[in-house]
Design a protein around this motif. Structure first.
Motif, short mmCIF file in Angstrom:
data_model
loop_
_atom_site.label_atom_id
_atom_site.label_comp_id
_atom_site.label_asym_id
_atom_site.label_seq_id
_atom_site.Cartn_x
_atom_site.Cartn_y
_atom_site.Cartn_z
N LYS A 1 31.57 30.57 45.44
CA LYS A 1 31.02 30.51 44.09
C LYS A 1 30.54 31.89 43.65
O LYS A 1 30.75 32.29 42.50
N LYS A 2 29.90 32.61 44.54
CA LYS A 2 29.44 33.97 44.21
C LYS A 2 30.62 34.87 43.90
O LYS A 2 30.56 35.70 43.00
N LEU A 3 31.70 34.71 44.67
CA LEU A 3 32.91 35.51 44.42
C LEU A 3 33.40 35.27 42.99
O LEU A 3 33.69 36.23 42.27
N ILE A 4 33.48 34.00 42.58
CA ILE A 4 33.94 33.67 41.22
C ILE A 4 32.99 34.29 40.19
O ILE A 4 33.43 34.91 39.22
N LYS A 5 31.70 34.11 40.39
CA LYS A 5 30.72 34.64 39.43
C LYS A 5 30.80 36.15 39.33
O LYS A 5 30.80 36.72 38.23
N MET A 6 30.89 36.81 40.48
CA MET A 6 30.89 38.28 40.48
C MET A 6 32.19 38.85 39.93
O MET A 6 32.17 39.80 39.15
N ARG A 7 33.31 38.30 40.35
CA ARG A 7 34.60 38.89 39.98
C ARG A 7 35.06 38.48 38.58
O ARG A 7 35.61 39.29 37.84
N TYR A 8 34.84 37.21 38.22
CA TYR A 8 35.43 36.71 36.99
C TYR A 8 34.42 36.42 35.87
O TYR A 8 34.79 36.43 34.71
N TRP A 9 33.19 36.13 36.22
CA TRP A 9 32.23 35.72 35.20
C TRP A 9 31.11 36.73 34.98
O TRP A 9 30.07 36.39 34.40
N SER A 10 31.29 37.94 35.39
CA SER A 10 30.24 38.95 35.23
C SER A 10 30.39 39.74 33.93
O SER A 10 29.75 40.77 33.75
N GLY A 11 31.24 39.29 33.04
CA GLY A 11 31.41 39.95 31.75
C GLY A 11 32.23 41.21 31.86
O GLY A 11 33.14 41.31 32.66
N ARG A 12 31.89 42.18 31.06
CA ARG A 12 32.66 43.43 31.02
C ARG A 12 32.46 44.27 32.28
O ARG A 12 33.26 45.13 32.58
N ASN A 13 31.40 44.01 32.98
CA ASN A 13 31.10 44.79 34.19
C ASN A 13 31.70 44.11 35.41
O ASN A 13 31.01 43.71 36.32
N ARG A 14 33.02 43.96 35.39
CA ARG A 14 33.70 43.31 36.51
C ARG A 14 33.40 44.02 37.80
O ARG A 14 33.56 45.23 37.91
N VAL A 15 32.97 43.25 38.77
CA VAL A 15 32.57 43.80 40.06
C VAL A 15 33.82 44.06 40.90
O VAL A 15 34.73 43.25 40.93
N SER A 16 33.84 45.19 41.59
CA SER A 16 34.98 45.55 42.42
C SER A 16 35.02 44.68 43.68
O SER A 16 34.01 44.11 44.10
N TRP A 17 36.20 44.63 44.29
CA TRP A 17 36.34 43.85 45.52
C TRP A 17 35.47 44.43 46.63
O TRP A 17 34.92 43.68 47.44
N LYS A 18 35.32 45.73 46.64
CA LYS A 18 34.48 46.38 47.67
C LYS A 18 33.03 45.93 47.54
O LYS A 18 32.37 45.64 48.54
#
Length: 144
Positions: free
Chosen positions: A96-113
């Motif tokens: 769930k955190k992966l989805i939130k961070m990668r896809y639902w964080s808005g314009r500030n998409r979090v990198s895989w690293k």
């Protein structure tokens, strides 16, 4: 969460990622479309009709229900959002955190690293999670 044994087409994978990114906007669009159908003024507008003019029988509730069900756009959007919701509800906290961070964080998409570091997981584990989630959503929708 069932795993699709066949690999997805690249375009399908990217499309599902785009749907994940737009998930919250999709929910708003569904609500907007439903409200525009429910509160459509054309449904109750009898202005200019005389006593003997042809009228559609007045059954607004049935007309609204039929239009809601028949609206293809809404059906498609609901199908996609329901698939995302059902798969998301089956995920563990890290997924769930992966989805939130990668896809639902808005314009500030979090990198895989950053996701690797935040979740304290290996790079390949995170990629495997992503693959399984996308494939499960595709299977739920019926895409290949």
């Amino acid at each position: 969460m069932a795993i699709n044994q066949k690999t997805l087409k690249r375009a399908t994978f990217k499309h599902i990622e785009a749907e994940l990114i737009c998930y919250h906007e999709t929910k708003k669009e569904i609500k907007r479309l439903r409200e525009s159908i429910i509160y459509d003024t054309e449904l109750n507008d009898n202005v200019g009709m005389g006593k003997n003019s042809y009228r559609i029988p007045s059954r607004p509730t049935e007309q609204i229900a039929t239009r809601l069900i028949a609206t293809k756009i809404i059906r498609n959007l609901v199908e996609i959002s329901d698939a995302i919701e059902s798969i998301y509800s089956c995920l563990d906290e890290n997924q769930k955190k992966l989805i939130k961070m990668r896809y639902w964080s808005g314009r500030n998409r979090v990198s895989w690293k950053m996701i690797d570091l935040e979740l304290n997981l290996g790079e390949w584990t995170v990629y495997r999670y992503q693959q399984l989630i996308i494939e499960a959503i595709a299977e739920r929708i019926g895409w290949r």
